[in-house]
Motif scaffolding. Sequence first.
Motif, PDB file in Angstrom:
ATOM      1  N   GLU A  45       0.979  -1.225  -0.118  1.00  0.00           N
ATOM      2  CA  GLU A  45       0.051   0.009  -0.044  1.00  0.00           C
ATOM      3  C   GLU A  45       0.905   1.256  -0.087  1.00  0.00           C
ATOM      4  O   GLU A  45       0.495   2.275  -0.649  1.00  0.00           O
ATOM      5  CB  GLU A  45      -0.961   0.042   1.365  1.00  0.00           C
ATOM      6  N   MET A  46       2.018   1.244   0.991  1.00  0.00           N
ATOM      7  CA  MET A  46       2.872   2.339   0.736  1.00  0.00           C
ATOM      8  C   MET A  46       3.629   2.552  -0.558  1.00  0.00           C
ATOM      9  O   MET A  46       3.589   3.646  -1.082  1.00  0.00           O
ATOM     10  CB  MET A  46       3.910   2.118   2.064  1.00  0.00           C
ATOM     11  N   ALA A  48       2.701   1.930  -3.408  1.00  0.00           N
ATOM     12  CA  ALA A  48       1.428   2.458  -4.133  1.00  0.00           C
ATOM     13  C   ALA A  48       1.067   3.895  -3.970  1.00  0.00           C
ATOM     14  O   ALA A  48       0.275   4.161  -4.813  1.00  0.00           O
ATOM     15  CB  ALA A  48       0.338   1.370  -4.387  1.00  0.00           C
ATOM     16  N   GLY A  49       1.830   4.585  -2.959  1.00  0.00           N
ATOM     17  CA  GLY A  49       1.475   5.723  -2.685  1.00  0.00           C
ATOM     18  C   GLY A  49      -0.030   5.924  -1.800  1.00  0.00           C
ATOM     19  O   GLY A  49      -0.461   7.023  -1.758  1.00  0.00           O
ATOM     20  N   ARG A  50      -0.398   5.044  -1.294  1.00  0.00           N
ATOM     21  CA  ARG A  50      -1.707   4.933  -0.435  1.00  0.00           C
ATOM     22  C   ARG A  50      -1.492   4.766   0.951  1.00  0.00           C
ATOM     23  O   ARG A  50      -0.212   4.619   1.306  1.00  0.00           O
ATOM     24  CB  ARG A  50      -2.572   3.783  -0.886  1.00  0.00           C
ATOM     25  N   VAL A  51      -2.480   5.076   1.565  1.00  0.00           N
ATOM     26  CA  VAL A  51      -2.142   4.778   3.270  1.00  0.00           C
ATOM     27  C   VAL A  51      -1.823   3.632   3.550  1.00  0.00           C
ATOM     28  O   VAL A  51      -2.659   2.728   3.121  1.00  0.00           O
ATOM     29  CB  VAL A  51      -3.724   5.781   4.042  1.00  0.00           C
ATOM     30  N   SER A  53      -2.354   0.346   5.200  1.00  0.00           N
ATOM     31  CA  SER A  53      -3.379  -0.617   5.836  1.00  0.00           C
ATOM     32  C   SER A  53      -3.119  -1.871   5.732  1.00  0.00           C
ATOM     33  O   SER A  53      -2.547  -2.326   5.029  1.00  0.00           O
ATOM     34  CB  SER A  53      -4.589   0.233   5.187  1.00  0.00           C
ATOM     35  N   THR A  55      -5.995  -5.271   5.449  1.00  0.00           N
ATOM     36  CA  THR A  55      -7.574  -5.848   5.172  1.00  0.00           C
ATOM     37  C   THR A  55      -7.664  -7.153   6.071  1.00  0.00           C
ATOM     38  O   THR A  55      -6.827  -7.901   5.717  1.00  0.00           O
ATOM     39  CB  THR A  55      -7.779  -5.884   3.882  1.00  0.00           C
ATOM     40  N   ARG A  68     -10.985  -2.814   7.202  1.00  0.00           N
ATOM     41  CA  ARG A  68      -9.627  -2.196   6.777  1.00  0.00           C
ATOM     42  C   ARG A  68      -9.028  -1.383   8.033  1.00  0.00           C
ATOM     43  O   ARG A  68     -10.060  -0.481   8.208  1.00  0.00           O
ATOM     44  CB  ARG A  68      -9.759  -1.363   5.458  1.00  0.00           C
ATOM     45  N   SER A  70      -5.820   1.315   8.998  1.00  0.00           N
ATOM     46  CA  SER A  70      -4.907   2.070   8.632  1.00  0.00           C
ATOM     47  C   SER A  70      -3.794   1.984   9.641  1.00  0.00           C
ATOM     48  O   SER A  70      -3.963   1.632  10.939  1.00  0.00           O
ATOM     49  CB  SER A  70      -5.268   3.639   8.545  1.00  0.00           C
ATOM     50  N   LYS A  73       2.530   5.904   9.731  1.00  0.00           N
ATOM     51  CA  LYS A  73       3.703   6.065   9.083  1.00  0.00           C
ATOM     52  C   LYS A  73       5.044   5.845   9.995  1.00  0.00           C
ATOM     53  O   LYS A  73       6.123   5.416   9.228  1.00  0.00           O
ATOM     54  CB  LYS A  73       3.898   7.274   8.205  1.00  0.00           C
TER      55      LYS A  73
END
Length: 78
Positions: A45-46, A48-51, A53, A55, A68, A70, A73
């Motif tokens: 996820e990191m 890919a530039g997403r928060v 998290s 699942t 999900r 979060s 960082k």
Amino acid sequence: MGVNEKGLREIRDVLIRYSQYGSAYEVFDKHDIGLRKFADEAESEMRAGRVPSITLKAHETKSNQEERHSLSKDGFDN
């Protein structure tokens, strides 16, 4: 960019609180295969530039619904 020990502990805390299998994570083991699986997901996820998290699938949760969660960082090395 990888999950550090603080991040692994954060994932563990989520699993203990929300997973039906939380008791399996009572003893912290940074090499635990299940814990590492969730760490890999958060790293993905990191990247890919997403928060960051994780699942939990419906059959894994106490609520019986997909969840999900979060992560901070601070749980990642640069």
